[in-house]
Write a protein that holds these residues in place. Structure first.
Motif, PDB file in Angstrom:
ATOM      1  N   TYR A 161      14.676   5.584  12.905  1.00 53.79           N
ATOM      2  CA  TYR A 161      14.453   4.878  14.169  1.00 53.79           C
ATOM      3  C   TYR A 161      15.678   4.037  14.543  1.00 53.79           C
ATOM      4  O   TYR A 161      16.404   3.572  13.671  1.00 53.79           O
ATOM      5  N   PHE A 182      15.450  -8.981   2.702  1.00 50.90           N
ATOM      6  CA  PHE A 182      15.639  -8.360   1.396  1.00 50.90           C
ATOM      7  C   PHE A 182      17.101  -8.294   1.014  1.00 50.90           C
ATOM      8  O   PHE A 182      18.002  -8.503   1.818  1.00 50.90           O
ATOM      9  N   ILE A 223       3.819  -5.896  16.996  1.00 49.13           N
ATOM     10  CA  ILE A 223       2.696  -6.001  16.046  1.00 49.13           C
ATOM     11  C   ILE A 223       2.029  -7.359  16.211  1.00 49.13           C
ATOM     12  O   ILE A 223       0.814  -7.485  16.203  1.00 49.13           O
ATOM     13  N   HIS A 224       2.857  -8.403  16.363  1.00 49.98           N
ATOM     14  CA  HIS A 224       2.300  -9.762  16.313  1.00 49.98           C
ATOM     15  C   HIS A 224       2.091 -10.392  17.677  1.00 49.98           C
ATOM     16  O   HIS A 224       1.316 -11.322  17.805  1.00 49.98           O
ATOM     17  N   THR A 246       8.160  -4.950  15.240  1.00 49.93           N
ATOM     18  CA  THR A 246       7.674  -6.195  14.628  1.00 49.93           C
ATOM     19  C   THR A 246       7.146  -7.143  15.706  1.00 49.93           C
ATOM     20  O   THR A 246       6.095  -7.753  15.538  1.00 49.93           O
ATOM     21  N   GLU A 266       8.844  -1.664   2.074  1.00 51.90           N
ATOM     22  CA  GLU A 266       8.429  -2.996   1.634  1.00 51.90           C
ATOM     23  C   GLU A 266       8.736  -4.024   2.731  1.00 51.90           C
ATOM     24  O   GLU A 266       7.938  -4.916   3.003  1.00 51.90           O
ATOM     25  N   ALA A 267       9.912  -3.841   3.354  1.00 49.32           N
ATOM     26  CA  ALA A 267      10.281  -4.749   4.440  1.00 49.32           C
ATOM     27  C   ALA A 267       9.251  -4.675   5.564  1.00 49.32           C
ATOM     28  O   ALA A 267       8.879  -5.686   6.150  1.00 49.32           O
ATOM     29  N   LEU A 268       8.781  -3.456   5.846  1.00 50.21           N
ATOM     30  CA  LEU A 268       7.775  -3.296   6.905  1.00 50.21           C
ATOM     31  C   LEU A 268       6.494  -4.023   6.538  1.00 50.21           C
ATOM     32  O   LEU A 268       5.872  -4.681   7.371  1.00 50.21           O
ATOM     33  N   LYS A 269       6.103  -3.914   5.257  1.00 49.38           N
ATOM     34  CA  LYS A 269       4.909  -4.640   4.815  1.00 49.38           C
ATOM     35  C   LYS A 269       5.140  -6.126   5.018  1.00 49.38           C
ATOM     36  O   LYS A 269       4.253  -6.840   5.466  1.00 49.38           O
ATOM     37  N   ALA A 270       6.351  -6.571   4.690  1.00 49.57           N
ATOM     38  CA  ALA A 270       6.661  -7.990   4.829  1.00 49.57           C
ATOM     39  C   ALA A 270       6.691  -8.410   6.289  1.00 49.57           C
ATOM     40  O   ALA A 270       6.620  -9.592   6.592  1.00 49.57           O
ATOM     41  N   GLN A 271       6.842  -7.431   7.204  1.00 48.07           N
ATOM     42  CA  GLN A 271       6.780  -7.775   8.636  1.00 48.07           C
ATOM     43  C   GLN A 271       5.354  -7.744   9.146  1.00 48.07           C
ATOM     44  O   GLN A 271       5.116  -7.979  10.320  1.00 48.07           O
ATOM     45  N   GLY A 272       4.414  -7.356   8.285  1.00 49.98           N
ATOM     46  CA  GLY A 272       3.021  -7.340   8.710  1.00 49.98           C
ATOM     47  C   GLY A 272       2.559  -6.035   9.314  1.00 49.98           C
ATOM     48  O   GLY A 272       1.584  -6.031  10.062  1.00 49.98           O
ATOM     49  N   ALA A 273       3.229  -4.917   8.987  1.00 49.76           N
ATOM     50  CA  ALA A 273       2.771  -3.634   9.511  1.00 49.76           C
ATOM     51  C   ALA A 273       1.558  -3.161   8.713  1.00 49.76           C
ATOM     52  O   ALA A 273       1.466  -3.400   7.523  1.00 49.76           O
ATOM     53  N   SER A 274       0.615  -2.481   9.410  1.00 48.68           N
ATOM     54  CA  SER A 274      -0.589  -2.023   8.721  1.00 48.68           C
ATOM     55  C   SER A 274      -0.283  -0.732   7.956  1.00 48.68           C
ATOM     56  O   SER A 274       0.712  -0.063   8.210  1.00 48.68           O
ATOM     57  N   ARG A 302       0.095   2.332  10.153  1.00 54.19           N
ATOM     58  CA  ARG A 302       1.364   2.335  10.877  1.00 54.19           C
ATOM     59  C   ARG A 302       2.485   2.773   9.939  1.00 54.19           C
ATOM     60  O   ARG A 302       3.344   3.570  10.307  1.00 54.19           O
ATOM     61  N   MET A 345       4.237 -13.574  -0.563  1.00 60.18           N
ATOM     62  CA  MET A 345       3.962 -12.627   0.518  1.00 60.18           C
ATOM     63  C   MET A 345       2.790 -11.712   0.186  1.00 60.18           C
ATOM     64  O   MET A 345       2.374 -10.921   1.020  1.00 60.18           O
ATOM     65  N   ARG A 386       2.175 -12.265   7.595  1.00 54.18           N
ATOM     66  CA  ARG A 386       3.464 -11.655   7.257  1.00 54.18           C
ATOM     67  C   ARG A 386       4.249 -11.314   8.524  1.00 54.18           C
ATOM     68  O   ARG A 386       3.719 -10.687   9.423  1.00 54.18           O
ATOM     69  N   GLY A 387       5.503 -11.690   8.539  1.00 54.03           N
ATOM     70  CA  GLY A 387       6.354 -11.337   9.668  1.00 54.03           C
ATOM     71  C   GLY A 387       6.145 -12.263  10.845  1.00 54.03           C
ATOM     72  O   GLY A 387       7.024 -12.426  11.677  1.00 54.03           O
ATOM     73  N   ARG A 427      -1.939  -9.881   6.525  1.00 55.14           N
ATOM     74  CA  ARG A 427      -1.067  -9.038   7.331  1.00 55.14           C
ATOM     75  C   ARG A 427      -0.631  -9.763   8.607  1.00 55.14           C
ATOM     76  O   ARG A 427       0.495  -9.606   9.074  1.00 55.14           O
ATOM     77  N   LEU A 462       2.907  -9.059  -1.701  1.00 56.52           N
ATOM     78  CA  LEU A 462       3.394  -7.694  -1.511  1.00 56.52           C
ATOM     79  C   LEU A 462       3.182  -6.824  -2.741  1.00 56.52           C
ATOM     80  O   LEU A 462       3.417  -5.632  -2.708  1.00 56.52           O
ATOM     81  N   MET A 497       3.766   6.199  11.168  1.00 51.72           N
ATOM     82  CA  MET A 497       4.924   5.948  12.031  1.00 51.72           C
ATOM     83  C   MET A 497       6.226   5.953  11.240  1.00 51.72           C
ATOM     84  O   MET A 497       7.284   6.266  11.776  1.00 51.72           O
TER      85      MET A 497
END
Lengths: 302, 336
Positions: B109, B98, B121-122, B118, A193-201, A204, B57, B90-91, B87, B59, A208
């Motif tokens: 990782y 959280f 991505i952006h 992160t 969920e955190a990844l979604k909140a960071q904008g990951a597709s 990914r 968000m 977000r971020g 998308r 989500l 990943m």
């Protein structure tokens, strides 16, 4: 000035990174070696693998050479495993047969892990796909594995590649199930969920971030699929639906020996032992890997 | 013209379709967050705080969730954006931290990998530059020797350190709005204060708006300038932090404040309890949602739902009797 600092810190990172990787590798090897089952399993597998690769060096006979005068000879100094009803050397047939059997098993293991992984991950992530893919898997798993494999080979024709295809179709659903159930757990973790909140597709996240977390159960499952594939391939060949004669495979040799099982025991015992060894080795190796990779059993061992 | 707030949530409704029928988890929530200010969202478990954040968000699973109202961020209604546009926000522009730092990082990782991911991505940065940036961010959050920590895995770090990593990750693209969903609930009290300091400092440094979701009024007192109190999916009171603590209007807010133990209080007296439990969302009371648990409730409260009213001081409260209660209490205070 600033650039210089950056270069220095970069070098520092790389050094530190390499050190940590080395440390982790050493720790992994140490833990692997302390696991007796895994070590025994890998020794058996290495032994079988080497004899399969080195078959031309280890035997002077070809697996196809028929000598009518030497039919059904018991094991001797010349023919270590005896000869069969066509006068062929069983030792060389078993060695060359192991090439076929192991290659089939390995190909099936690789193919099922790729297909099972993709199907399992997509099913876990997309709810609609889940229903479709899992019903297909249910359908495939409803058939007894050997019957379905026979049916597929019967349609495609007896050829080693077709045997691999048949076994992959039969075994992929199992792997997909394992990957799916692991992925379903990972999917609900906060870090996804955190990844979604960071904008990951979505791609990914699936490939990943969820994938690496499902690799351990996948590898463990695949070692068992490898073992089962060897057994089913032998069964198919034994039934005449597998590797076509005169190519040797462990199942073929068993099939040839079936009619003379009471007068020439060596024709069935030796390929039989090889199958047992291969399956035992793979299972020990798989169990060892599970202990090594699964965090729950890991704690119990420590 | 009045400046548009950074985030303006207007009459937001979040409706889940469940097997039992639609459930409105957030029912007409309205509030705003300006740049550089911290707004606290307070309420009991299940009052819709987190769902509000997740709605902003976007989500939530959109196949089973319906939104109504508007969430305007920088002039854009977030509810009308496509998945791909969302998308990118977000971020990058809106980030979220959280509750549980122990499970908010991927265990396979290194933390460096995750922060740089992160960033990459952006922003179109090379891996080396992203690493340098990640170390900068870790330094900002107060992690010692970040150039070593960056190659460690989450399990090597303590909860407080992981929350710092999460903050570094959330802020790595300099978002203008940070949503912190109970960022300190899972941490030790000593670490809590540190994490709140980090968030406050970075807020000033980056001039972000912060939406601080919490059920801890201590956290609110420490960092927030304005507070929104939620009850059962609705805003029941909105006030600046001083007014809320010294002169709360809504009986529920009064109850919440009374239930905090005081350092100089009588150690033998029992803490105040807000009687009863939050009703479930599929069984919402007809009138005022707090009426069944409210000491001041009368016939009117049980039958008709009050609207969110603006008080004389410019704050908001959702109660029929707040003026009467205030007068009564004022009278009590002078007599006693």
């Amino acid at each position: 000035m600033e650039g210089n600092v950056t270069v220095q810190t970069n070098e520092l990172f790389l050094k530190k990174k390499k050190e940590m990787q080395k440390e982790r590798r050493n720790l992994f090897i140490r833990r692997f070696l302390s696991n007796k089952m895994a070590v025994i399993g890998s020794i058996i597998l290495t032994f079988l693998g080497l004899t399969a690769i080195l078959a031309p060096v280890l035997t002077s006979f070809t697996p196809y050479e028929m000598v009518a005068a030497n039919r059904l000879q018991p094991p001797s100094a010349e023919h270590w495993f005896g000869t069969d009803n066509f006068g062929r050397d069983i030792f060389s047939r078993v060695l060359y047969g192991s090439q076929v059997s192991l290659a089939v098993g390995l190909s099936v293991a690789l193919a099922t892990s790729i297909i099972g992984m993709v199907v399992g991950l997509l099913a876990a992530y997309y709810r609609l796909l889940d229903h479709i893919l899992m019903r297909i898997c249910d359908g495939l798993m409803a058939f007894p594995a050997i019957l379905l494999a026979i049916a597929i080979v019967a349609v495609l024709g007896p050829h080693p590649v077709n045997v691999v295809i048949a076994l992959t179709v039969v075994k992929s659903p199992e792997v997909a199930r394992v990957v799916r159930s692991a992925a379903l757990v990972i999917k609900e973790q906060t870090y996804i969920e955190a990844l979604k909140a960071q904008g990951a597709s979505a791609m990914r996240i699936i490939f990943m971030h969820i994938t690496p977390n499902t690799v351990s159960p996948l590898i463990i499952q695949v070692t068992y699929v490898f073992a089962i594939a060897i057994i089913i391939e032998a069964a198919l060949s034994f039934l005449g639906a597998g590797i076509p004669a005169p190519h040797p495979s462990w199942g073929n040799i068993l099939y040839d020996g079936k009619t003379v099982i009471f007068s020439a025991w060596w024709m069935t015992i030796f390929p039989g032992i090889c199958i047992i060894l291969a399956v035992l080795g793979l299972n020990l190796f798989g169990d060892g890997l599970r202990d090594l990779l699964d965090p729950h059993t890991n704690k119990a061992n420590k | 013209m009045v400046n548009e707030p950074l985030l303006n949530v207007k009459e937001l409704k979040t409706i889940f379709s469940t097997e039992k029928g639609p459930v409105t988890a957030v029912d007409g929530v309205t509030f705003h967050v300006d740049s550089g200010e911290t707004v606290g969202i307070v309420g009991e478990s299940g009052c819709g705080k987190s769902v509000t954040a997740e709605s902003i968000m976007r989500l939530l699973n959109e196949q089973t969730t319906k939104y109504e109202g508007a969430i305007t961020y920088n002039g854009k209604n977030l509810l009308h954006l496509s998945k791909e546009q969302m998308r990118k926000i977000r971020g990058n522009e809106i980030s979220m931290i959280f509750q549980d730092p122990m499970t908010s990082l991927n265990p396979v990782y290194t933390i460096g990998n995750q922060i740089t991911e992160t960033i990459m991505i952006h922003q179109k940065l090379s891996k080396e530059k992203a690493y340098v940036k990640a170390i900068e961010m870790l330094e900002l959050t107060g992690i010692p020797s970040p150039e070593k920590r960056i190659y460690e895995y989450p399990h090597n770090l303590s909860g407080g350190m992981r929350q710092r990593v999460m903050i570094a990750m959330a802020l790595s693209c300099h978002p203008s709005l940070l949503i912190a969903d109970e960022p300190t609930t899972a941490l030790d009290v000593t670490i809590q204060a540190q994490i709140l300091d980090v968030i406050s400092d970075l807020k000033k440094e980056l001039n972000m708006g912060v939406m601080m979701i919490t059920h801890d009024l201590g956290v609110v007192a420490e960092v927030c300038s304005r507070v929104v109190v939620m009850y059962l999916g609705q805003v029941i009171e909105e006030a600046d932090v001083d007014t809320l603590f010294f002169n709360p209007k809504h009986p529920y807010t009064k109850g919440l404040l009374k239930s905090i133990p005081k350092l100089d209080g009588d150690r033998n007296s029992k803490l105040h309890v807000v009687e009863g439990t939050v009703p479930s969302l599929d069984n919402i009371p007809e009138g005022c949602r707090f009426a069944p648990r409210c000491a001041y409730a009368d016939e009117l409260c049980l039958n008709r739902a009050p609207e969110l009213e603006t008080t004389d001081e410019g704050n908001k409260v959702r109660c029929w009797h707040y003026k009467r209660i205030f007068e009564e209490e004022g009278a009590n205070a002078t007599t006693s």
